[in-house]
Motif scaffolding. Structure first.
Motif, PDB file in Angstrom:
ATOM      1  N   ILE A  36     -68.225  21.523  28.958  1.00 46.84           N
ATOM      2  CA  ILE A  36     -66.772  21.342  28.951  1.00 46.84           C
ATOM      3  C   ILE A  36     -66.250  21.209  30.375  1.00 46.84           C
ATOM      4  O   ILE A  36     -65.438  20.333  30.679  1.00 46.84           O
ATOM      5  CB  ILE A  36     -66.073  22.508  28.207  1.00 46.84           C
ATOM      6  CG1 ILE A  36     -66.368  22.416  26.714  1.00 46.84           C
ATOM      7  CG2 ILE A  36     -64.576  22.506  28.469  1.00 46.84           C
ATOM      8  CD1 ILE A  36     -65.943  23.643  25.916  1.00 46.84           C
ATOM      9  N   ASP A  37     -66.700  22.107  31.267  1.00 49.97           N
ATOM     10  CA  ASP A  37     -66.251  22.056  32.661  1.00 49.97           C
ATOM     11  C   ASP A  37     -66.661  20.736  33.315  1.00 49.97           C
ATOM     12  O   ASP A  37     -65.906  20.151  34.091  1.00 49.97           O
ATOM     13  CB  ASP A  37     -66.805  23.239  33.446  1.00 49.97           C
ATOM     14  CG  ASP A  37     -66.177  24.568  33.020  1.00 49.97           C
ATOM     15  OD1 ASP A  37     -65.101  24.551  32.369  1.00 49.97           O
ATOM     16  OD2 ASP A  37     -66.776  25.613  33.324  1.00 49.97           O
ATOM     17  N   SER A  38     -67.855  20.255  32.999  1.00 48.20           N
ATOM     18  CA  SER A  38     -68.325  18.980  33.523  1.00 48.20           C
ATOM     19  C   SER A  38     -67.440  17.828  33.044  1.00 48.20           C
ATOM     20  O   SER A  38     -67.065  16.945  33.818  1.00 48.20           O
ATOM     21  CB  SER A  38     -69.781  18.755  33.123  1.00 48.20           C
ATOM     22  OG  SER A  38     -70.210  17.460  33.515  1.00 48.20           O
ATOM     23  N   CYS A  69     -63.035  13.784  34.053  1.00 48.98           N
ATOM     24  CA  CYS A  69     -61.694  13.281  33.741  1.00 48.98           C
ATOM     25  C   CYS A  69     -60.749  13.470  34.926  1.00 48.98           C
ATOM     26  O   CYS A  69     -59.899  12.608  35.185  1.00 48.98           O
ATOM     27  CB  CYS A  69     -61.134  14.002  32.508  1.00 48.98           C
ATOM     28  SG  CYS A  69     -61.997  13.548  30.982  1.00 48.98           S
ATOM     29  N   ALA A  70     -60.899  14.579  35.648  1.00 46.08           N
ATOM     30  CA  ALA A  70     -60.039  14.817  36.797  1.00 46.08           C
ATOM     31  C   ALA A  70     -60.327  13.850  37.940  1.00 46.08           C
ATOM     32  O   ALA A  70     -59.431  13.464  38.696  1.00 46.08           O
ATOM     33  CB  ALA A  70     -60.219  16.251  37.292  1.00 46.08           C
ATOM     34  N   LYS A 108     -64.348  18.016  32.064  1.00 48.88           N
ATOM     35  CA  LYS A 108     -63.037  18.141  32.716  1.00 48.88           C
ATOM     36  C   LYS A 108     -63.102  17.598  34.134  1.00 48.88           C
ATOM     37  O   LYS A 108     -62.160  16.961  34.609  1.00 48.88           O
ATOM     38  CB  LYS A 108     -62.573  19.602  32.723  1.00 48.88           C
ATOM     39  CG  LYS A 108     -62.099  20.096  31.374  1.00 48.88           C
ATOM     40  CD  LYS A 108     -61.656  21.534  31.469  1.00 48.88           C
ATOM     41  CE  LYS A 108     -61.129  22.043  30.148  1.00 48.88           C
ATOM     42  NZ  LYS A 108     -60.674  23.446  30.232  1.00 48.88           N
ATOM     43  N   GLY A 109     -64.224  17.845  34.817  1.00 48.82           N
ATOM     44  CA  GLY A 109     -64.391  17.338  36.173  1.00 48.82           C
ATOM     45  C   GLY A 109     -64.431  15.830  36.222  1.00 48.82           C
ATOM     46  O   GLY A 109     -63.845  15.200  37.124  1.00 48.82           O
ATOM     47  N   GLU A 127     -62.823  26.372  22.874  1.00 43.90           N
ATOM     48  CA  GLU A 127     -63.221  26.728  24.234  1.00 43.90           C
ATOM     49  C   GLU A 127     -62.806  28.153  24.578  1.00 43.90           C
ATOM     50  O   GLU A 127     -63.590  28.918  25.155  1.00 43.90           O
ATOM     51  CB  GLU A 127     -62.603  25.741  25.230  1.00 43.90           C
ATOM     52  CG  GLU A 127     -62.857  26.097  26.669  1.00 43.90           C
ATOM     53  CD  GLU A 127     -62.114  25.209  27.661  1.00 43.90           C
ATOM     54  OE1 GLU A 127     -62.218  25.497  28.865  1.00 43.90           O
ATOM     55  OE2 GLU A 127     -61.432  24.242  27.254  1.00 43.90           O
TER      56      GLU A 127
END
Length: 85
Positions: free
Chosen positions: A75-77, A82-83, A79-80, A3
């Motif tokens: 990747i950002d999606s 999972c958060a 992470k969102g 990343e």
């Protein structure tokens, strides 16, 4: 491929200078240069031409930029998601 290498690549492509991209990402300039070198070795091609005015994408760099942006968006999606869990 990692990343951080994609983030470095996209940042340099958008800013046009390795030193400023490094600062924006919180890296040292040698660290961001190393990340690009690793990505170039993995892909088997030069992604930037470098000179005193900055870094410009090569033809190959321009071709993979949309894919790199898509990888980072995914990747950002993830992470969102999972958060939010």
């Amino acid at each position: 491929m990692h990343e951080r290498e994609f983030r470095a690549f996209v940042s340099i492509a958008e800013i046009g200078r390795m030193d400023q991209a490094a600062k924006a990402l919180g890296y040292s300039q040698p660290a961001i240069s190393y990340q690009i070198k690793c990505l170039e070795q993995m892909l088997g091609t030069k992604l930037f031409t470098r000179d005193s005015t900055g870094a410009q994408l090569t033809r190959e760099g321009r071709m993979i930029l949309p894919s790199a942006r898509a990888v980072l968006a995914l990747i950002d999606s993830m992470k969102g998601v999972c958060a939010a869990a």
